[in-house]
Write an enzyme that holds these catalytic residues in place. Structure first.
Site, PDB file in Angstrom:
ATOM      1  N   SER A   1       0.827  -1.216   0.000  1.00  0.00           N
ATOM      2  CA  SER A   1       0.000   0.000   0.000  1.00  0.00           C
ATOM      3  C   SER A   1       0.865   1.271   0.000  1.00  0.00           C
ATOM      4  CB  SER A   1      -0.966   0.005   1.176  1.00  0.00           C
ATOM      5  OG  SER A   1      -0.257   0.049   2.389  1.00  0.00           O
TER       6      SER A   1
ATOM      7  N   HIS B   1       8.122   3.242   9.678  1.00  0.00           N
ATOM      8  CA  HIS B   1       7.836   2.361  10.812  1.00  0.00           C
ATOM      9  C   HIS B   1       6.520   2.813  11.457  1.00  0.00           C
ATOM     10  CE1 HIS B   1       8.736  -0.517  13.954  1.00  0.00           C
ATOM     11  NE2 HIS B   1       8.272   0.385  14.798  1.00  0.00           N
TER      12      HIS B   1
HETATM   13  C1  GRF Z   1       3.641  -0.703   6.981  1.00  0.00           C
HETATM   14  O1  GRF Z   1       2.735  -0.622   8.036  1.00  0.00           O
HETATM   15  C2  GRF Z   1       5.028  -0.249   7.412  1.00  0.00           C
HETATM   16  O2  GRF Z   1       4.986   0.692   8.428  1.00  0.00           O
HETATM   17  C3  GRF Z   1       5.653  -1.522   7.889  1.00  0.00           C
HETATM   18  O3  GRF Z   1       5.141  -2.520   7.044  1.00  0.00           O
HETATM   19  C4  GRF Z   1       3.881  -2.130   6.527  1.00  0.00           C
HETATM   20  C5  GRF Z   1       3.933  -2.248   5.029  1.00  0.00           C
HETATM   21  O4  GRF Z   1       2.681  -2.109   4.450  1.00  0.00           O
HETATM   22  N1  GRF Z   1       7.096  -1.387   7.850  1.00  0.00           N
HETATM   23  P1  GRF Z   1       2.535  -2.071   2.870  1.00  0.00           P
HETATM   24  O5  GRF Z   1       3.146  -3.355   2.320  1.00  0.00           O
HETATM   25  O6  GRF Z   1       3.198  -0.848   2.346  1.00  0.00           O
HETATM   26  O7  GRF Z   1       1.037  -2.056   2.645  1.00  0.00           O
END
Ligand code: GRF
Length: 210
Positions: free
Chosen positions: A12, A102
């Site tokens: 996402s 993060h």
């Molecule tokens: C996010 O919540 C990020 O903070 C963490 O992993 C998740 C990745 O989500 N490091 P996406 O794959 O970008 O939807």
């Protein structure tokens, strides 16, 4: 700059960057068949899988990673759902040019399941951190954060949705700020802004007025 986005899950944040026209030249996933790869394909971005299960040795894995980055002339890296720590050699090669998102207000709740950790701890505010990546685990210099309140009685699902929305708003903005040369990391690990105080304030005002 030529950006690589390192992924491993839903993608996402990758989608948010593509929708914000971030110049993404390469996507690398440490897992096969994740939705992030379909997003890359849909946007006709070159994507590679470096299967972490197939290459167990960390040094060898990162050597392949660096080979791919070099072959695609990558200048900057955004990690988004990439659940691996970079080796010292990789961090060194791209120092000040690798960023990560993060889902907590670091240094609180580093590591895995940060949203869950914050929720269970009962904090009233958590949020999102964008930081430069260093040799540690979620320890790199903090570039920007976006706070997210936890309302009494709120569900974990609701909080997760708010955290993701904050990520999608903040991360592309920071990547663009890096792309424009507004933000640098000094050799001592200090985050430096190449903007006047007034410009920073007006930019942040735009960022937080949702
Ligand atoms: C996010 O919540 C990020 O903070 C963490 O992993 C998740 C990745 O989500 N490091 P996406 O794959 O970008 O939807």
């Amino acid at each position: 700059m030529r950006w690589a986005v390192l992924v491993g899950g839903t993608g996402s944040n990758l989608l948010a960057m593509l929708q914000a026209d971030v110049p993404v030249s390469l996507v690398i996933s440490h897992r096969r068949e994740v939705p992030a790869l379909a997003i890359a394909a849909h946007h006709k971005i070159v994507a590679h899988v470096l299967d972490a299960k197939a290459i167990r040795d960390r040094e060898r894995y990162d050597e392949e990673l660096r080979n791919l980055l070099t072959a695609h002339q990558i200048e900057a890296i955004a990690m988004a759902g990439y659940m691996r720590w970079l080796t010292e050699k990789t961090v060194k090669a791209y120092r000040g040019r690798v960023v990560n998102v993060h889902p907590s207000l670091l240094p609180a709740f580093p590591g895995l399941h940060a949203v869950d950790q914050a929720y269970r701890h009962g904090v009233r505010w958590t949020g999102v951190t964008i930081h430069f990546v260093d040799e540690g685990q979620d320890t790199g210099p903090i570039i920007m954060q976006m706070p997210v309140p936890i309302r009494p009685g709120e569900s974990l699902e609701s909080l997760e949705a708010k955290i993701h929305a904050a990520e999608h708003r903040l991360y592309p903005e920071i990547v663009w700020a890096l792309e424009r040369g507004w933000i640098h990391m000094s050799s001592g690990g200090e985050v430096l802004w190449d903007l006047s105080q007034k410009e920073v304030e007006s930019w942040m005002h735009g960022l937080y007025s949702v």
